[in-house]
Each structure stands twice: as C-alpha cells, then as structure tokens.
Scaffold this motif. Structure first.
Motif, PDB file in Angstrom:
ATOM      1  N   LEU A  68       0.833  -1.212   0.000  1.00  0.00           N
ATOM      2  CA  LEU A  68       0.000   0.000   0.000  1.00  0.00           C
ATOM      3  C   LEU A  68       0.868   1.262   0.000  1.00  0.00           C
ATOM      4  O   LEU A  68       0.584   2.221  -0.733  1.00  0.00           O
ATOM      5  N   TYR A  69       1.933   1.262   0.794  1.00  0.00           N
ATOM      6  CA  TYR A  69       2.784   2.454   0.895  1.00  0.00           C
ATOM      7  C   TYR A  69       3.554   2.715  -0.405  1.00  0.00           C
ATOM      8  O   TYR A  69       3.891   3.851  -0.702  1.00  0.00           O
ATOM      9  N   ILE A 112       2.426   5.505  -2.588  1.00  0.00           N
ATOM     10  CA  ILE A 112       2.444   6.915  -2.176  1.00  0.00           C
ATOM     11  C   ILE A 112       3.877   7.433  -1.990  1.00  0.00           C
ATOM     12  O   ILE A 112       4.099   8.474  -1.400  1.00  0.00           O
ATOM     13  N   MET A 131      -0.164   8.979   4.336  1.00  0.00           N
ATOM     14  CA  MET A 131      -1.219   7.964   4.469  1.00  0.00           C
ATOM     15  C   MET A 131      -2.335   8.469   5.373  1.00  0.00           C
ATOM     16  O   MET A 131      -3.516   8.357   5.027  1.00  0.00           O
ATOM     17  N   ASN A 132      -1.971   9.071   6.509  1.00  0.00           N
ATOM     18  CA  ASN A 132      -3.006   9.583   7.420  1.00  0.00           C
ATOM     19  C   ASN A 132      -3.894  10.612   6.726  1.00  0.00           C
ATOM     20  O   ASN A 132      -5.096  10.686   6.990  1.00  0.00           O
ATOM     21  N   LEU A 142      -4.901  10.556   3.818  1.00  0.00           N
ATOM     22  CA  LEU A 142      -5.837   9.877   2.918  1.00  0.00           C
ATOM     23  C   LEU A 142      -6.965   9.167   3.672  1.00  0.00           C
ATOM     24  O   LEU A 142      -7.899   8.663   3.074  1.00  0.00           O
ATOM     25  N   LEU A 143      -6.824   9.101   4.996  1.00  0.00           N
ATOM     26  CA  LEU A 143      -7.785   8.345   5.812  1.00  0.00           C
ATOM     27  C   LEU A 143      -8.735   9.305   6.522  1.00  0.00           C
ATOM     28  O   LEU A 143      -8.342  10.428   6.856  1.00  0.00           O
ATOM     29  N   VAL A 168      -6.103   0.547   8.320  1.00  0.00           N
ATOM     30  CA  VAL A 168      -5.670   1.287   7.119  1.00  0.00           C
ATOM     31  C   VAL A 168      -6.577   0.933   5.940  1.00  0.00           C
ATOM     32  O   VAL A 168      -7.063   1.811   5.217  1.00  0.00           O
ATOM     33  N   LYS A 169      -6.844  -0.359   5.767  1.00  0.00           N
ATOM     34  CA  LYS A 169      -7.694  -0.788   4.643  1.00  0.00           C
ATOM     35  C   LYS A 169      -9.092  -0.181   4.759  1.00  0.00           C
ATOM     36  O   LYS A 169      -9.646   0.328   3.782  1.00  0.00           O
ATOM     37  N   GLY A 208      -9.909   2.496   6.334  1.00  0.00           N
ATOM     38  CA  GLY A 208      -9.799   3.930   6.088  1.00  0.00           C
ATOM     39  C   GLY A 208      -9.715   4.251   4.595  1.00  0.00           C
ATOM     40  O   GLY A 208     -10.202   5.282   4.141  1.00  0.00           O
ATOM     41  N   LEU A 209      -9.082   3.364   3.849  1.00  0.00           N
ATOM     42  CA  LEU A 209      -8.958   3.594   2.405  1.00  0.00           C
ATOM     43  C   LEU A 209     -10.223   3.175   1.653  1.00  0.00           C
ATOM     44  O   LEU A 209     -10.328   3.355   0.439  1.00  0.00           O
ATOM     45  N   LEU A 228     -11.227   0.038   1.347  1.00  0.00           N
ATOM     46  CA  LEU A 228     -11.098  -1.289   0.742  1.00  0.00           C
ATOM     47  C   LEU A 228     -11.946  -2.282   1.543  1.00  0.00           C
ATOM     48  O   LEU A 228     -12.032  -2.154   2.769  1.00  0.00           O
TER      49      LEU A 228
END
Ligand code: ATP
Ligand code: MG
Length: 334
Positions: free
Chosen positions: A96-97, A100, A168-169, A171-172, A325-326, A328-329, A331
């Motif tokens: 995932l990272y 980005i 990443m944060n 995007l959440l 994380v998933k 939040g995205l 998914l």
C-alpha cells in the motif's frame, strides 16, 4: 494491551550481532524494555533484499541473532521478539505504501545511496533493496511504534517513515498511523575495528558479542592510534584515534578515560598502555555475553519456539493496523 509507549527496533539476520549493535541499540533496548512495550523484529525479508540468492545465509543467522538478544539481556517476558516474514500485514502495508512514495524519493535516501555504492550494485540493484525503507516504514507503523532506538544510519529511514505516515493519514478519514522518533544512543555510530566509519556485518570489520579472547586481543592490537605518536613522551592526538573512540564507547569509568586523554595529549602515555586498558574493558564486557550465548545457541529449538510465540503476538497487533488502514482507504475487509 496496556498503554505504554511502543518501541519497535530490529536487526537483519545477516550475521551474528556485533559491538556496533550493542552500543548503538541493544544496550538501550535491555534498559527500555522495563518501561516501554517493546517489539524486536528479526528482519529476514530485509536481509534478503541484498542476499536474494543466498537465502540459507539469512535462515542460518536467525537463531544466531536470537542468541545474541538473550545474551545481551533482552528478556522475552518483557520484549516481544518476532519474525518479519511471519507477519503478512507488513508485506501488505508495504504494498500500500509503495503507491504513495515516488521513485525519486527512494533514490534520494542517503543511507540507501551509500549502501548501493558500497555494495557495487550498479544495474544489478535488486528492486527490493531500493525500496527497503518503505518496507521498514511498514514495520514501524504496523506496530504503531513511537520510539525507535537505532544507530544514526537509520535516521533517513525514520524521516521517510514519518513522510509516509503523514501522507497515508491524510488519505484516511481519521489518522491511523503514529509518527515516530529515533532514539540515538551516546555512540550512535561505532566505527569498525579497521577504522571504517561504521562497524557493519557487510563490511567484515566487526567484533562480535561472541568474540573469543584471542579475537578481542587481535582486534585491539591492530587498532589505529595517532600515527605521529612515535615515542611515549610525544604529545598524542585523540581525534580519530580509534582506541579512544572505543574507550569512550565502552569504558564504564568516564573520569578515568578523561584522565587518560589528558595524559595522552600532553605526552607520557603510551599506545600500549591505552590498548591494554581497552582490551581489559572489552574482555570484561564480552566474556559474560559470550558464555551466555554459547549456552543459548545450543538450544535452537527453544530459540525458534520463542520467536514463534512472539510472532503470534505480533501478528494480532499488525493485522489490526492493516485492517484500520484498509478500512480507512475504503477497501473491503472480509
Ligand atoms: P548489514 O551490514 O547486514 O546491514 P549491520 O551491521 O548494518 O548489518 P543491521 O542489522 O543493518 O546491522 O542494523 C541493526 C541496528 O543496529 C540498526 O539500528 C543500526 O543502526 C544499528 N547498528 C548497526 N551497526 C552499528 C554501528 N556500527 N554503530 C551503531 N549502531 C549500529
Ligand atoms: Mg545495516
């Protein structure tokens, strides 16, 4: 789960651990484990990034590193010791990272740049090696670690990790990942016994925690001092003098080292006497670790069982972060 601050550190199982690990990170870990929730990651996947064709080297060194941990005072009832390849969440977060972080950014990492030059990769550079800082960011963030006790070669990794956390944060809907900070020891980069800027397994300039009495004697005897200090009565230089660098890092009596430095600088203290003092202190430091280690390494079954237990605990923690994380995205999480 308690609410202690979380620590994540780790080592590549590319060889037994050495004095650089000890002063750069291990010594601190043995103290910090009492007040923090500490995870130690045996980074076998990262070890493979420049040992892809010799996986047996990585496999064989896993128990070696585990024995070193115990010998250096890491207590598995206080610290969770786990294996990178046993934690699939780390690989998934890496994937995932990777989306980005730009190629330009990974190419700019000074530690990686330096290692690529040292290893002479040129066009044979493995993709995994170039992106290992991204995978390291996944390791740190999967545990929500806030403190990372490392040597100073790792500072660019922490910086890159925090950039990934920030991106990443953002995007959440709610931040999931924690920012982290490096905890440097007093000796954040121990030079090699050959005088190279860093003691490193890959450079073959190490003194191991398991070094024999003879190996310690030889290493200290061969150490560079001040090349212009020809007679005992000559004033000597301590800058760049390896014997004093090591005395600073290892001698428990700081006042005594300060006195020796002053004496050496004004003349009258010989290199032999300084080396004898250093050898004595290294023999005293290493002997008990070498003995404990010799016992632990005979029971590889116990070492691997300890790693399995730690990995099972770490699995829960890292899967939870991946799930957050998933989610939040957006998914699907089944
Ligand atoms: P390799 O050559 O395979 O990369 P290494 O000797 O650099 O091995 P690592 O497993 O990469 O060891 O490093 C583990 C940890 O030990 C890191 O936090 C690193 O900063 C620290 N460390 C390694 N060498 C030193 C050193 N010479 N001085 C201080 N810290 C060190
Ligand atoms: Mg390294």
């Amino acid at each position: 789960m308690n609410n202690k601050t979380i620590i994540l550190t780790g080592d590549r199982p590319t060889g037994p651990l050495h004095l650089g690990h000890y002063v750069g990170s291990l010594r601190q870990r043995a103290i910090l484990q009492h007040d923090y929730q500490q995870f130690i990651l045996v980074a076998d996947l990262q070890g493979l990034t420049d040992n892809g064709s010799t996986p047996q080297k990585i496999r064989d060194n896993i128990p070696e590193v585990l024995a070193d941990y115990l010998a250096a005072g890491i207590d598995p009832s206080l610290t969770t010791i786990c294996l990178q390849s046993a934690l699939p969440a780390l690989a998934e977060l890496t994937a995932l990272y990777m989306n980005i972080v730009t190629v330009a950014r990974v190419e700019r990492n000074p530690t990686v740049k330096n290692e690529i030059a040292q290893k002479g990769f040129a066009r044979s550079l493995p993709v995994g090696f170039l992106v290992y800082p991204i995978s390291q960011a996944a390791d740190i963030t999967a545990f929500k670690a806030e403190v990372v006790p490392v040597g100073d070669d790792q500072l660019p990794m922490i910086e890159q990790t925090n950039e990934i956390v920030h991106k990443m944060n953002s995007l959440l809907p709610v931040p999931v990942l924690s920012h982290c900070k490096a905890l440097l020891s007093e000796t954040s980069r121990l030079p090699g016994i050959d005088g190279n800027a860093k003691m490193s397994k890959s450079l073959g300039n190490t003194l191991l925690l398991s070094a024999s009495e003879k190996a310690i004697h030889h290493a200290v005897s061969a150490m560079y001092t001040d090349p212009n200090h020809l007679k005992v009565s000559d004033p000597g230089q301590i800058d760049g003098n390896m014997v004093f660098t090591y005395l600073d890092a290892f001698h428990p009596d700081k006042a005594k080292v300060a006195e020796m430095k002053a004496h050496y600088q004004r003349g009258g203290l010989g290199d032999r006497a300084c080396k004898n003092e250093l050898e004595m202190c290294l023999q005293e430091l290493i002997a008990p670790m070498r003995e404990r280690r010799a016992t632990y390494i005979q029971d590889k079954g116990m070492l691997m069982a300890m790693l399995k237990t730690g990995s099972e605990q770490a699995h829960e923690v890292t899967q939870q972060t991946l799930r957050e994380v998933k989610q939040g995205l957006g998914l699907p999480v089944f």
